[in-house]
Enzyme design. Structure first.
Site, PDB file in Angstrom:
ATOM      1  N   GLU A  93      -5.457  -4.591  10.267  1.00 28.91           N
ATOM      2  CA  GLU A  93      -4.369  -3.534  10.590  1.00 28.91           C
ATOM      3  C   GLU A  93      -5.367  -3.228  11.913  1.00 28.91           C
ATOM      4  O   GLU A  93      -5.505  -2.363  11.755  1.00 28.91           O
ATOM      5  CB  GLU A  93      -4.467  -2.501   9.116  1.00 28.91           C
ATOM      6  N   LYS A 121      -0.030   4.249  -0.245  1.00 24.64           N
ATOM      7  CA  LYS A 121      -0.322   5.498   0.710  1.00 24.64           C
ATOM      8  C   LYS A 121      -0.092   7.114  -0.862  1.00 24.64           C
ATOM      9  O   LYS A 121      -0.272   6.581  -1.297  1.00 24.64           O
ATOM     10  CB  LYS A 121      -0.070   5.878   1.785  1.00 24.64           C
ATOM     11  N   GLY A 171       2.067   2.286  10.930  1.00 27.33           N
ATOM     12  CA  GLY A 171       2.907   3.606  10.786  1.00 27.33           C
ATOM     13  C   GLY A 171       3.818   3.333  11.912  1.00 27.33           C
ATOM     14  O   GLY A 171       4.384   4.824  11.450  1.00 27.33           O
ATOM     15  N   GLU A 226      -7.010   4.699   7.418  1.00 23.94           N
ATOM     16  CA  GLU A 226      -6.758   6.115   7.377  1.00 23.94           C
ATOM     17  C   GLU A 226      -7.896   6.922   6.212  1.00 23.94           C
ATOM     18  O   GLU A 226      -7.724   7.823   6.584  1.00 23.94           O
ATOM     19  CB  GLU A 226      -5.181   6.965   6.718  1.00 23.94           C
ATOM     20  N   SER A 239       3.202  -1.591  10.688  1.00 31.01           N
ATOM     21  CA  SER A 239       4.654  -2.106  10.786  1.00 31.01           C
ATOM     22  C   SER A 239       5.416  -3.766   9.890  1.00 31.01           C
ATOM     23  O   SER A 239       5.941  -4.201  11.001  1.00 31.01           O
ATOM     24  CB  SER A 239       5.197  -1.589  11.945  1.00 31.01           C
ATOM     25  N   ASN A 246       0.091  -1.298   0.228  1.00 29.04           N
ATOM     26  CA  ASN A 246      -0.477   0.050  -0.113  1.00 29.04           C
ATOM     27  C   ASN A 246       1.055   1.456   0.122  1.00 29.04           C
ATOM     28  O   ASN A 246       1.597   1.930   0.396  1.00 29.04           O
ATOM     29  CB  ASN A 246      -0.951   0.406   1.054  1.00 29.04           C
ATOM     30  N   HIS A 298      -9.174   1.411   4.860  1.00 23.22           N
ATOM     31  CA  HIS A 298      -8.853   1.152   4.869  1.00 23.22           C
ATOM     32  C   HIS A 298      -8.382   2.800   6.816  1.00 23.22           C
ATOM     33  O   HIS A 298      -9.584   3.466   6.522  1.00 23.22           O
ATOM     34  CB  HIS A 298      -7.455   2.239   4.383  1.00 23.22           C
TER      35      HIS A 298
HETATM   36  P1  PGA Z   1       2.278  -0.003   7.321  1.00 20.79           P
HETATM   37  O1  PGA Z   1       0.843   0.192   7.062  1.00 20.79           O
HETATM   38  O2  PGA Z   1       2.912  -1.702   7.210  1.00 20.79           O
HETATM   39  O3  PGA Z   1       2.745   1.435   7.321  1.00 20.79           O
HETATM   40  O4  PGA Z   1       2.330   0.073   9.440  1.00 20.79           O
HETATM   41  C1  PGA Z   1       0.339  -0.431   6.906  1.00 20.79           C
HETATM   42  C2  PGA Z   1      -1.045  -0.150   5.940  1.00 20.79           C
HETATM   43  O5  PGA Z   1      -1.371   0.939   6.421  1.00 20.79           O
HETATM   44  O6  PGA Z   1      -1.445  -0.684   5.353  1.00 20.79           O
END
Ligand code: PGA
Length: 238
Positions: free
Chosen positions: A159, A8, A165, A95, A195, A6, A93
């Site tokens: 997640e 982003k 993140g 976010e 992560s 992903n 997601h």
């Molecule tokens: P990350 O993000 O691996 O940077 O923690 C995962 C995601 O948001 O899909």
């Protein structure tokens, strides 16, 4: 086993094309792993061009609207994605839930419409840190998973929001417990996200109910994304 990167809001067309060109042959070295990248909308076409016709790497979008077209400024529909050669989309997601008003209901609508139009869908679920601390993880997961349609092209991504993140990964035991719970509610494959890095991929992917990973930060560098896909292949071969 599915490993999805992903990206982003990273990588414009130029960078997306270069990344895709570099990983176009990756699936030949990662037997048993479906490799997916999810660039921003404006970089989808460049990623597809960089991969070329023959590559087994698939390109998904990071979101999809539930209507086929209409007055929905800033949104993109499933037929528009399919026309480009995009094979799937992420929906829900955290976010989007946190910053853009996405709800369980809009996630359901996006998932259903995407699947109906012919896309594969990765639907994200997961509790916040506060929800985990107040012992609400299962309630939150039950609510978020409960709205998701049953479909052979639906994949769920667990997640935990506090692990995204942050460098704070769920322990393999925590991931396994949440995945087993999700699977008791729904029969879709379940990816872990939060992560994931080359250093922890093997042990996370090795959990019995972990069917792959949705990788954010560590998918932005081709060498680290490749390492995670290779870890997936190692688990798939075991
Ligand atoms: P990350 O993000 O691996 O940077 O923690 C995962 C995601 O948001 O899909």
């Amino acid at each position: 086993m599915l490993i999805a990167g992903n990206w982003k809001m990273f990588k414009g067309a130029h960078e997306a094309r270069a990344f895709a060109t570099r990983i176009r042959h990756l699936p030949e070295r990662t037997q048993g792993v479906d490799v997916v990248v999810c660039p921003p909308f404006v970089s989808l076409q460049a990623a597809l061009q960089g991969l070329g016709e023959e590559s087994l790497v698939r390109v998904y979008a990071q979101n999809v609207h539930w209507e086929l077209d209409g007055a929905f400024t800033g949104e993109v529909s499933a037929p528009m994605l399919l026309e480009l050669g995009v094979k799937g989309a992420i929906v829900g997601h955290s976010e989007r839930r946190q910053h853009f008003g996405e709800t369980d209901e809009t996630v359901r609508q996006r998932a259903e419409a995407g699947l109906e139009a012919g896309l594969s869908v990765i639907a994200c679920v997961g509790e916040t840190g506060t929800e985990r601390e107040s012992d609400e993880t299962q309630d939150v997961l039950a609510r978020q998973v409960g709205v998701l349609p049953r479909h052979e092209r639906l994949v769920i991504a667990y997640e935990p929001v506090w692990a995204i993140g942050t460098g704070r990964t769920a322990t393999p035991e925590m991931a396994q417990e949440a995945h087993a719970f999700i699977k008791s509610l729904h029969d879709a494959p379940v990816l872990y996200g939060g992560s994931v890095k080359p250093e922890n991929a093997l042990v996370l992917l090795g959990q019995p109910d972990v069917d792959g990973a949705l990788v954010g930060g560590a998918s932005l560098d081709p060498a680290s994304f490749e390492a995670i896909c290779l870890a997936g292949a190692e688990v798939a071969a075991a």
